[in-house]
Design an enzyme around this catalytic site. Sequence first.
Site, short mmCIF file in Angstrom:
data_model
loop_
_atom_site.label_atom_id
_atom_site.label_comp_id
_atom_site.label_asym_id
_atom_site.label_seq_id
_atom_site.Cartn_x
_atom_site.Cartn_y
_atom_site.Cartn_z
N LYS A 256 0.78 -0.82 0.37
CA LYS A 256 0.05 0.36 -0.32
C LYS A 256 0.39 1.85 -0.13
O LYS A 256 1.67 1.52 1.28
CB LYS A 256 -0.95 0.34 1.67
CG LYS A 256 -2.06 1.39 1.07
CD LYS A 256 -3.19 0.96 2.70
CE LYS A 256 -3.74 2.33 2.61
NZ LYS A 256 -3.45 3.06 2.81
N ARG A 276 -7.80 11.53 -6.85
CA ARG A 276 -9.17 10.51 -5.61
C ARG A 276 -10.26 11.55 -6.28
O ARG A 276 -11.76 10.50 -6.08
CB ARG A 276 -8.75 10.64 -4.54
CG ARG A 276 -9.37 9.11 -3.97
CD ARG A 276 -9.09 9.91 -2.49
NE ARG A 276 -10.14 8.64 -1.31
CZ ARG A 276 -10.71 8.13 -0.56
NH1 ARG A 276 -9.07 7.87 -0.66
NH2 ARG A 276 -11.19 7.93 0.42
N PHE A 346 -1.69 -0.48 -10.31
CA PHE A 346 -1.63 -1.21 -9.62
C PHE A 346 -3.52 -1.71 -10.51
O PHE A 346 -4.23 -3.19 -10.17
CB PHE A 346 -2.09 -1.35 -8.08
CG PHE A 346 -2.88 0.13 -8.30
CD1 PHE A 346 -4.66 -0.35 -8.11
CD2 PHE A 346 -2.40 0.79 -6.92
CE1 PHE A 346 -4.69 1.53 -7.33
CE2 PHE A 346 -2.96 2.03 -6.54
CZ PHE A 346 -4.42 2.43 -6.84
P1 AMP Z 1 -6.90 4.68 2.83
O1 AMP Z 1 -6.82 5.94 1.79
O2 AMP Z 1 -6.58 4.71 3.73
O3 AMP Z 1 -8.99 4.55 2.52
O4 AMP Z 1 -6.46 3.77 1.20
C1 AMP Z 1 -6.94 3.31 0.22
C2 AMP Z 1 -5.86 3.53 -0.68
O5 AMP Z 1 -4.92 3.39 -0.40
C3 AMP Z 1 -5.92 4.27 -2.47
O6 AMP Z 1 -7.42 5.34 -2.84
C4 AMP Z 1 -5.23 4.25 -2.88
O7 AMP Z 1 -5.00 5.53 -3.56
C5 AMP Z 1 -4.06 3.42 -1.62
N1 AMP Z 1 -3.18 2.93 -2.31
C6 AMP Z 1 -2.32 2.44 -2.21
N2 AMP Z 1 -1.71 1.43 -2.43
C7 AMP Z 1 -1.89 1.24 -3.18
C8 AMP Z 1 -2.63 -0.30 -3.98
N3 AMP Z 1 -1.90 -1.22 -3.91
N4 AMP Z 1 -3.59 -1.12 -4.24
C9 AMP Z 1 -5.22 0.22 -4.03
N5 AMP Z 1 -5.22 1.58 -3.25
C10 AMP Z 1 -2.91 1.02 -3.17
#
Ligand code: AMP
Length: 567
Positions: A256, A276, A346
């Site tokens: 991530k 986003r 990804f």
């Molecule tokens: P969050 O913002 O904490 O809800 O986490 C989701 C976000 O992680 C996604 O919207 C992406 O911006 C980010 N992200 C980073 N690496 C990945 C990955 N390998 N697959 C999907 N999302 C990712």
Amino acid sequence: MTSFREFAETCQAIEKISSTIETTNKVSELLRKVDAEELPLATHFIMSEVFPAWSGEQLGIGTSLLYAALSRASGMSIKSIEALIRTTGDIGDAALLVLKEKRKNQATFSSFMEEEPELSITEVYQRFKTASEATGKGSQDVKIKNLQFLFNSSSPREAKYISRLALEELRIGVGEGVVRDAIAKAFSVPADVVEHAFMVTNDLGIVAEAAKKGGLEALETLGIEINRPIKMMLSQISPDIDSDIRDMKEAAVEWKFDGARVQIHKDGNSVTLFSRKLENVTNSLPDLVEIVRKHVKAESAILDGEAVAVDEKGKPRAFQEILKRFRRKYDVEEKAAGIPIQLNLFDIMYLNGKTLIDLPLLERRKALESCVESSVEDSKSISVDEQVITGDLELVEKIYREALKAGHEGIMVKNPGSVYSPGKRGKNWLKKKPLMETLDLAVVGAEWGFGRRANLIGSYTVACYDPETSRFLQIGKVGTGLTDEQLRELTGMLTGLMEGESGGVFAVRPEVVLEVAFEEIQKSPNYASGFALRFPRFIRVRNDKAPEEADSIQRIERVYAQQLKRL
Ligand code: AMP
């Protein structure tokens, strides 16, 4: 053409009911009545939007502009209008009273007024559009004149909803879920087909028009289009990731990355980038455009990935650094040289004319790998992120530790057979990151500080979101954890969003999202959410999140329940 009166009557009726089913019925009746060509407009209007969210078009009408237009249309002073807003607590109710007053004064001449042509939905839209497009010198006047025209041509009730629409807040609680079901009902098509059509078009206006014109068949032919961004698929935190991996048998595990999400649309040589929040950020990221042009070998494609700001050694920099790049409007090239970006791809949702979202993840991934060329000299700037398919929990833990060691946030655990579900948060994408419970909450209220901080907003009322009713529910106040500089920045962001005041607390139009840490969630009758935060502390501004992406009341309830389990 459909009269705006029909629309205002529907809003008025919905305001009086609280049941979602009845609201859906009212919206569906409206959709059935509206001409097919006007359906996209009415569909957005009823969700408090003038333009589709994906279009990037901004209405840009502030309260002062609106008051000026109301004043010019009615002859009432701005001060009196503001006083009315303070007593009614709502611009719509105030506009209604202002126009009633005007009608009363005009009563003697009004025998011919009934013959005035009715405002149509299209006319209201066109006036808003003309106002939104006005720029430069004299633009304020153009905006005011167009609004003034609308108020001059409307009944008091219409004025109520025109003024609320101008601020894009109808206060009738109609969100996407209601409109989706209303389209299904109005045109006798299955709700899941409407939902799928919405996922690929990201525009319920287009969906409603297709359903009316061609029913099921027309809906099934709708697809993804280049340069019309689709919503991002979202992830959720898993309370027990090991058991989720066991359920999946094998999971696709990826790092991530700690960066900012980017959706890339490539059409021949033209590349468009969306954040986003689906804002067009192409102009801020010319280096990323170049990288995509050079290394993505597809005639047309829509890709999903994370852009990471890196230092000289290729290590990720703080999240704020990448946001600076995304928001940059001037000296873009200079900034690009100072903060280089790495693109980790990804997913892929569209390739050479074909929609791929209904394919399983592993097949999409093959398509992604086939079109990204990373064997060239600057390949480090772009890559398809590494993915390990495994059911081995120890290996998953190892990948997790490596990701943290490399300076990233944790891992994503994805279901290898899952489709790409735009806008959906579910079990197919799970995230694992170190436990530091935080919530993303929208600012809905503000209070000025005291003493040294008297000219800064010192306390922020924050709210979670209820997607079922499209309402923001207050959960607490944040006033600690902020430096003077952060207070200044936030004050600047919020002053334009402040509305009515009561007891020293200003209502703030929800636009800004804060990440807030806390010790504990408690039940509380003092806030509309039914919860309060113990020791809330500001962490950062989530500029990348729209207010509706604030944590939901359902997540608050889940975190609260988990907390109880831990006690
Ligand atoms: P969050 O913002 O904490 O809800 O986490 C989701 C976000 O992680 C996604 O919207 C992406 O911006 C980010 N992200 C980073 N690496 C990945 C990955 N390998 N697959 C999907 N999302 C990712």
